[in-house]
Each structure stands twice: as structure tokens, then as C-alpha cells.
Scaffold this active site. Structure first.
Site, PDB file in Angstrom:
ATOM      1  NE  ARG A 112      -3.644  -2.268   0.330  1.00  8.09           N
ATOM      2  CZ  ARG A 112      -3.221  -3.499  -0.406  1.00  8.09           C
ATOM      3  NH1 ARG A 112      -1.822  -3.491  -0.770  1.00  8.09           N
ATOM      4  NH2 ARG A 112      -4.308  -4.598  -0.363  1.00  8.09           N
ATOM      5  CB  SER A 134      -9.173  -1.110   3.879  1.00  8.03           C
ATOM      6  OG  SER A 134      -9.808  -2.481   3.020  1.00  8.03           O
ATOM      7  CD  GLU A 184      -5.493   0.801   2.407  1.00 11.03           C
ATOM      8  OE1 GLU A 184      -6.584   0.908   0.977  1.00 11.03           O
ATOM      9  OE2 GLU A 184      -6.107   0.195   3.094  1.00 11.03           O
TER      10      GLU A 184
END
Length: 351
Positions: A160, A239, A343
Site C-alpha cells: 500500500r 478499508s 489508509e
């Protein structure tokens, strides 16, 4: 280019949250994108880039500066080589590759947002990451004032993360090039255990491309991870927290906390994450810390379908969302000694 002033930003995000921008510009060509960026840089105007808005948390006060919506279009498919303009809708691009019989991104179906955002976050799900198929990223370098071609090896991809995320004010992604695989209508090897189980195959096996894509879409929809304006569980950024990656020492301390809190014999999720590191599940941590599906009494709550998604139930403010996020972070840290990291990108606010 279209230009608006004091323009609302909430409708441009999947959270449907955030105040207005001083100025909102929509660019439909690479040249317009570069022109808008150069103008902002020349006048020292703060600049906010918006693609699909699926990874943004914008403060209630909005954004004082120029918000630039990248709405460029363009899909070029030549053999197994795919080039996407940054503004292309990612889910549509995945569908096109499956229709063309090409494997490599079929398990990334249903992820909201634009193609240009995928290398920034190194978007991944269900056993695939874009870093495994991206060959080059074409970007405008705000430092040099030039358009550059950055090969995969220089993108610094990791979980990520990427070169673009670590230096967010330098590059503006214009186009992304991928190399896919022609496997006679079959998918890439299925890597994710849940996907393999639902498909009825062993990990590492291939299945028809359409079966892989449709299975992922069903799994995502069951977790509220496919956009649906009528379903408040999808009024989210997917998420909200990344899965923690721990050193051997940190993981040992974590296991001890798990045993202390949940009892002997309880093993937390653990996945290899490079030499000396282990990845665990943020969703598991949230649930075991007491934040179950549907948690919350206010207008921002945990999704009723997935503990990893924080949602706007329709009347939330960004501060409502952040209050819930902070509660979750503090609760998980108190229970297990791990600090979750958000995130989505925050604009004008922070946890």
C-alpha cells in the site's frame, strides 16, 4: 477546463464528506492537467488532486486552494500491453481486460476510484497488487516541470505504498502502463485463500477470468466494498486501516498480549511480510478489541458488513468519522499495543 468557485467537495468523495474548495477545476486532457498544476505552482496556490475520491477524507472546513479533478479518458490495449489515462474508472478498466481475455488485474475488480490512483497506493486485494503488472507510470514532475516516464523498478512499490505516496507533492500521475498475461482465458494463479475456497480450487490454480472477477465482486459486495448509493455501508473508503506489519520482536509482544487478553491457544492472523516481518489483520484486531460490525451510535459507524470499513450513515460530518477512527485506534492500542494507520489520505485534518 471547467472552473467553479466555493464548490462542494463532498459529492466527489465516496464518504460524501468534506467542505468546499475555494476553486474547483476539472481537467479532461493531460495538457489541461499540466496547465492547472503549473498555474497552482506558479502562484503558490495549495493544490488538491481528486480522481475517484475513494481514498479521501476531507475536513469539514474544506480546502483553501485549487482542487483539481482529473477526468482524463483513454484506454489503449495492444496485445498484452494496456495503457490507461489517469481519469479512467478502474472497475471499468478491469472489466475490459477480462473481456479481452487478459489476466493480471481480474481480482482487483470492484475497487472504486480512478486508474491514476492505483500506483500511488499500490492498490491490492484478493491476492493481487498493481505493482505486479505495472510496467511504467507517466507523470508530471512538479520539481522539474517535465513529463517523465518512471519504470516499475523506480516506483518503490511496497505494501500500500510507493514513491508517489512518499512524495505526494512531487508527481501527478497522467497515465499508467500495464503488462498483462494471455493465459487462454484463464486467470492468474489464485493466491487468496478465501477466493480459492469460494471458487472450489486450490491456491495457485487458475480459473476462467470471468469466474475470478465475478467471485471477487460477490465477495466485495458482501462486505460492502462495492459502491451502491442506496447502501450506507458503501459510503466509506473501503478499508480504513492498513494491515500492520510487525518485526519479530513486535510480533512476539503482540502474541503475548493476545494470550493475556483472549486466552492461551488463541493465535492471531500471521502472514509472511518479508524477512523478519509478519503481517497481521487490522480487521481481526478491531473486532477482538470490541469494535464489532455496526459498532457506534452516531452518524458515523463501523460497517455492518466489515469491521475494517468506517462509514457515513447519511448525516455524518468528517469530525464524526474522525472521532470514531480515533476511538478504534486507541482501543486497539490499549488492547494489543499496536497502533493502526489510516489508509485514506486526509486533507486538512488528521487522526
Amino acid at each position: 477546463m471547467q472552473e467553479l468557485h466555493d464548490a462542494p467537495l463532498a459529492p466527489l468523495t465516496t464518504f460524501r464528506l468534506g467542505g468546499p474548495a475555494t476553486r474547483l477545476v476539472t481537467a479532461t486532457t493531460d495538457a489541461e492537467v499540466i496547465e492547472a498544476v503549473r498555474e497552482a505552482d506558479a502562484t503558490d496556490t495549495p493544490l488538491l488532486l481528486i480522481g475517484g475520491g475513494s481514498n479521501l477524507v476531507i475536513g469539514d472546513k474544506g480546502f483553501e486552494g485549487t482542487a483539481l479533478v482529473i477526468a482524463t479518458k483513454g484506454v489503449e490495449l495492444d496485445g498484452t500491453t494496456l495503457e490507461l489515462a489517469a481519469g479512467e474508472v478502474w472497475t471499468d478498466a478491469v472489466a475490459r481486460t477480462v473481456e479481452a481475455g487478459l489476466a493480471g488485474i481480474e481480482c482487483l475488480a470492484g475497487i472504486p476510484g480512478s486508474a491514476g490512483a492505483t500506483p500511488i497506493q499500490n492498490v491490492g486485494a484478493y491476492g493481487q497488487e498493481v505493482s505486479s503488472t505495472i510496467t511504467e507510470v507517466i507523470a508530471y514532475d512538479r520539481g522539474s516541470g517535465e513529463t517523465v516516464v518512471i519504470p516499475n523498478a523506480d516506483c518503490a512499490f511496497s505494501y500500500r505504498h510507493s514513491r508517489f505516496k512518499s512524495d505526494p507533492d512531487r508527481y501527478v500521475v497522467l497515465r499508467v502502463r500495464f503488462r498483462l498475461e494471455d493465459a487462454d482465458g484463464l486467470s492468474a494463479p489464485i493466491r487468496y485463500a478465501e477466493t480459492a475456497r469460494v471458487l472450489g480450487v486450490e491456491a495457485g490454480e487458475r480459473v476462467p477470468l470471468t469466474a475470478a472477477r465475478e467471485t471477487v465482486l460477490r465477495l466485495r459486495a458482501g462486505k460492502g466494498m462495492v459502491l451502491d448509493p442506496e447502501d450506507h455501508d458503501t459510503w466509506s473508503a473501503g478499508s480504513f486501516f492498513t494491515n500492520p506489519i510487525l518485526t519479530a520482536e513486535q510480533f512476539a509482544a503482540f502474541r503475548a498480549r493476545v494470550e493475556e487478553r483472549l486466552g492461551k491457544g488463541v493465535e492471531p492472523p500471521a502472514y509472511p511480510a518479508g524477512e523478519g516481518h509478519t503481517k497481521t489483520s487490522a480487521a481481526w484486531l478491531i473486532d477482538k478489541a470490541g469494535f464489532t460490525k455496526g459498532y457506534g451510535t452516531g452518524p458515523a459507524r463501523i460497517s455492518t458488513k466489515h469491521t475494517l470499513a468506517l462509514t457515513n450513515r447519511g448525516a455524518a460530518t468528517t469530525e464524526d468519522l474522525l472521532a470514531l477512527a480515533r476511538e478504534v485506534v486507541e482501543g486497539v492500542h490499549a488492547a494489543f499495543g499496536i497502533t493502526l494507520v489510516n489508509e485514506p489520505v486526509t486533507v486538512g485534518v488528521s487522526l
